[in-house]
Design a protein around this motif. Structure first.
Motif, PDB file in Angstrom:
ATOM      1  N   HIS A 107       0.824  -1.166   0.007  1.00 25.20           N
ATOM      2  CA  HIS A 107       0.026   0.018   0.025  1.00 25.20           C
ATOM      3  C   HIS A 107       0.886   1.090   0.055  1.00 25.20           C
ATOM      4  CE1 HIS A 107      -3.658   2.360   1.483  1.00 25.20           C
ATOM      5  NE2 HIS A 107      -2.752   3.387   1.569  1.00 25.20           N
ATOM      6  N   ASP A 108       1.689   1.387   0.921  1.00 25.60           N
ATOM      7  CA  ASP A 108       2.545   2.409   1.125  1.00 25.60           C
ATOM      8  C   ASP A 108       3.475   2.848   0.010  1.00 25.60           C
ATOM      9  OD1 ASP A 108       1.447   2.504   3.503  1.00 25.60           O
ATOM     10  OD2 ASP A 108       3.349   2.242   4.658  1.00 25.60           O
ATOM     11  N   THR A 109       4.212   1.722  -0.404  1.00 24.86           N
ATOM     12  CA  THR A 109       5.063   1.790  -1.744  1.00 24.86           C
ATOM     13  C   THR A 109       4.199   2.072  -2.969  1.00 24.86           C
ATOM     14  OG1 THR A 109       6.496   0.339  -0.495  1.00 24.86           O
ATOM     15  CG2 THR A 109       6.767   0.786  -2.760  1.00 24.86           C
ATOM     16  N   SER A 110       3.152   1.449  -3.220  1.00 25.56           N
ATOM     17  CA  SER A 110       2.384   1.857  -4.535  1.00 25.56           C
ATOM     18  C   SER A 110       2.080   3.088  -4.414  1.00 25.56           C
ATOM     19  CB  SER A 110       1.250   0.933  -4.796  1.00 25.56           C
ATOM     20  OG  SER A 110       0.256   1.072  -3.496  1.00 25.56           O
ATOM     21  N   ASP A 111       1.481   3.879  -3.402  1.00 26.68           N
ATOM     22  CA  ASP A 111       1.167   5.256  -3.521  1.00 26.68           C
ATOM     23  C   ASP A 111       2.477   6.446  -3.794  1.00 26.68           C
ATOM     24  OD1 ASP A 111      -1.391   4.799  -2.725  1.00 26.68           O
ATOM     25  OD2 ASP A 111      -1.169   5.103  -0.650  1.00 26.68           O
ATOM     26  N   LEU A 112       3.582   5.761  -3.693  1.00 23.37           N
ATOM     27  CA  LEU A 112       4.745   6.497  -4.106  1.00 23.37           C
ATOM     28  C   LEU A 112       4.503   7.121  -5.410  1.00 23.37           C
ATOM     29  CD1 LEU A 112       7.866   4.885  -2.340  1.00 23.37           C
ATOM     30  CD2 LEU A 112       6.675   6.971  -1.506  1.00 23.37           C
ATOM     31  N   PHE A 113       4.102   6.187  -6.287  1.00 23.67           N
ATOM     32  CA  PHE A 113       4.140   6.449  -7.782  1.00 23.67           C
ATOM     33  C   PHE A 113       2.894   7.192  -8.334  1.00 23.67           C
ATOM     34  CE2 PHE A 113       6.605   2.568  -6.659  1.00 23.67           C
ATOM     35  CZ  PHE A 113       7.502   2.564  -7.713  1.00 23.67           C
ATOM     36  N   ASN A 114       2.147   7.671  -7.469  1.00 27.45           N
ATOM     37  CA  ASN A 114       0.869   8.539  -8.019  1.00 27.45           C
ATOM     38  C   ASN A 114       1.708  10.045  -7.639  1.00 27.45           C
ATOM     39  OD1 ASN A 114      -1.257   6.558  -6.064  1.00 27.45           O
ATOM     40  ND2 ASN A 114      -0.514   6.070  -8.074  1.00 27.45           N
ATOM     41  N   ALA A 115       0.862  11.088  -8.553  1.00 29.00           N
ATOM     42  CA  ALA A 115       1.000  12.360  -8.315  1.00 29.00           C
ATOM     43  C   ALA A 115       0.915  12.889  -6.952  1.00 29.00           C
ATOM     44  CB  ALA A 115       0.412  13.116  -9.370  1.00 29.00           C
ATOM     45  N   TRP A 116      -0.132  12.251  -6.195  1.00 29.01           N
ATOM     46  CA  TRP A 116      -0.413  12.729  -4.887  1.00 29.01           C
ATOM     47  C   TRP A 116       0.762  13.009  -3.901  1.00 29.01           C
ATOM     48  CZ3 TRP A 116      -5.186  15.119  -3.955  1.00 29.01           C
ATOM     49  CH2 TRP A 116      -5.547  15.322  -2.594  1.00 29.01           C
ATOM     50  N   GLY A 117       1.543  11.759  -3.969  1.00 28.12           N
ATOM     51  CA  GLY A 117       2.866  11.874  -3.140  1.00 28.12           C
ATOM     52  C   GLY A 117       2.438  11.132  -1.687  1.00 28.12           C
ATOM     53  N   THR A 118       3.516  10.938  -1.017  1.00 29.51           N
ATOM     54  CA  THR A 118       3.375   9.916   0.300  1.00 29.51           C
ATOM     55  C   THR A 118       4.472  10.665   1.169  1.00 29.51           C
ATOM     56  OG1 THR A 118       2.384   8.183  -0.962  1.00 29.51           O
ATOM     57  CG2 THR A 118       3.409   7.949   1.210  1.00 29.51           C
ATOM     58  N   ARG A 177       7.141  15.084   0.946  1.00 28.04           N
ATOM     59  CA  ARG A 177       6.283  14.271   0.171  1.00 28.04           C
ATOM     60  C   ARG A 177       7.048  13.666  -1.099  1.00 28.04           C
ATOM     61  NH1 ARG A 177       0.781  13.759   1.453  1.00 28.04           N
ATOM     62  NH2 ARG A 177       1.056  14.304   3.963  1.00 28.04           N
ATOM     63  N   ILE A 178       7.207  12.289  -1.211  1.00 28.25           N
ATOM     64  CA  ILE A 178       7.855  11.635  -2.312  1.00 28.25           C
ATOM     65  C   ILE A 178       6.828  11.170  -3.464  1.00 28.25           C
ATOM     66  CG2 ILE A 178       9.181   9.874  -2.952  1.00 28.25           C
ATOM     67  CD1 ILE A 178      10.245   9.746  -0.237  1.00 28.25           C
ATOM     68  N   THR A 179       6.795  11.778  -4.533  1.00 30.20           N
ATOM     69  CA  THR A 179       6.108  11.283  -5.540  1.00 30.20           C
ATOM     70  C   THR A 179       6.869  11.148  -6.790  1.00 30.20           C
ATOM     71  OG1 THR A 179       4.184  12.186  -7.165  1.00 30.20           O
ATOM     72  CG2 THR A 179       5.423  13.593  -5.748  1.00 30.20           C
ATOM     73  N   PHE A 180       6.538   9.996  -7.463  1.00 31.19           N
ATOM     74  CA  PHE A 180       7.030   9.736  -8.978  1.00 31.19           C
ATOM     75  C   PHE A 180       6.285  10.097 -10.002  1.00 31.19           C
ATOM     76  CE2 PHE A 180       9.186   6.059  -6.261  1.00 31.19           C
ATOM     77  CZ  PHE A 180      10.273   6.967  -5.946  1.00 31.19           C
ATOM     78  N   GLY A 181       4.878  10.080  -9.911  1.00 36.01           N
ATOM     79  CA  GLY A 181       4.013  10.432 -10.598  1.00 36.01           C
ATOM     80  C   GLY A 181       3.840   9.578 -12.074  1.00 36.01           C
TER      81      GLY A 181
END
Length: 291
Positions: free
Chosen positions: A103-114, A124-128
């Motif tokens: 859950h936590d790691t997959s959210d890194l790849f969204n624009a929203w950031g984690t 906030r880390i975001t790869f987008g």
């Protein structure tokens, strides 16, 4: 990711478990752990109940999504299974830990950031590189579900293969996003990436001085300008922050913002979510209401 995707991830983890020799209470324990732990980081949505200062954006995907909190969530579900089902199985702890990690790691790849490293880092880390709702994930898991119904004995194998294809999709999509990002790096002051719903398609949001440009780009077609936006330079935002605390939160949370200062409104918005002439993350006040 959205809640549906996280739920599907939990069910897919449960699907990888060989349940041949498990009795009913063990099956329930594994299901509750897989799905519950896949959703638990989003418990931060309850902060809306007491958030009167507009800090929800900082709370959401914040400390509850920290990689350092993952074993504590896993332990919680391990204890829940002891309490509800009288099941003590260390594999439940490992399954819960894996579910929260995904859950936590997959959210890194969204624009929203984690806030992946909170509380030690508030960044906030975001790869987008993956959309919040990724239909490719749904399709992969849907195929695994159909195959598992046809041959139930091979269900764990099909779900394990689904995870392999999910990982491949993530790697391919992110590699393309990284390649595209690097093409803009030397030409702009700031860059952000936001994956489109169409696979391998990205919005590249760039800022140079007060000009923000949004491109649609793929590794196969090259950039296409979608929007050119002008930010209102050195606008004083004190009044906006005073009357709309959410605006200050957005200003601190987003990689960069577009400032609006016209005859009617004083505000700012996140250009990563700009579609059809507006961003859904737009905080402003009407100048007619300024005291």
């Amino acid at each position: 990711m959205d809640s549906i995707t996280h739920t599907l991830f939990g069910l897919a983890l449960y699907g990888t478990v060989d349940k041949t020799n498990l009795d009913k209470k063990y099956k329930k324990a594994y299901l509750v752990t897989a799905v519950g732990a896949s959703l638990i980081p989003d418990i931060d949505v309850i902060s809306k109940l007491w958030d009167t200062a507009g800090h929800y954006q900082m709370w959401h995907r914040g400390i509850t999504h920290s990689i350092f909190l993952t074993p504590f969530w896993a332990l919680l579900f391990y204890l829940i299974c002891i309490w509800l089902f009288n099941v003590k199985d260390y594999k439940l702890f490992l399954l819960g830990w894996l579910a929260v990690f995904i859950h936590d790691t997959s959210d890194l790849f969204n624009a929203w950031g984690t806030g992946y490293f909170e509380p030690f880092s508030l960044k906030r880390i975001t790869f987008g590189t993956i959309p919040i709702v990724d239909l490719v994930f749904w399709a992969i898991l849907g195929i695994a579900f159909i195959l598992s119904k046809k041959k139930k004995a091979k269900a764990p194998y099909y779900y394990k293969m689904a995870w392999v294809f999910i990982a491949l999709h993530l790697i391919i999509q992110t590699s393309q996003g990284y390649f595209i990002y690097k093409q803009y790096e030397n030409d702009y002051d700031q860059i952000a990436l936001s994956a489109a719903f169409i696979p391998w398609t990205f919005s590249v949001i760039t800022k140079k001085n007060d000009e923000v440009m949004i491109f649609q780009d793929t590794v196969f077609t090259g950039p296409k300008v979608q929007y050119v936006l002008q930010s209102a330079g050195d606008t004083n935002l004190d009044q906006l922050f005073k009357e709309r605390p959410e605006a200050k939160t957005l200003y601190e949370w987003a990689p960069f913002v577009v400032l609006v200062n016209n005859e009617d409104r004083l505000g700012l918005y996140d250009p990563r979510f700009y579609r059809n002439g507006q961003s859904f993350l737009f905080e402003y006040i009407e100048k007619s209401e300024i005291k």
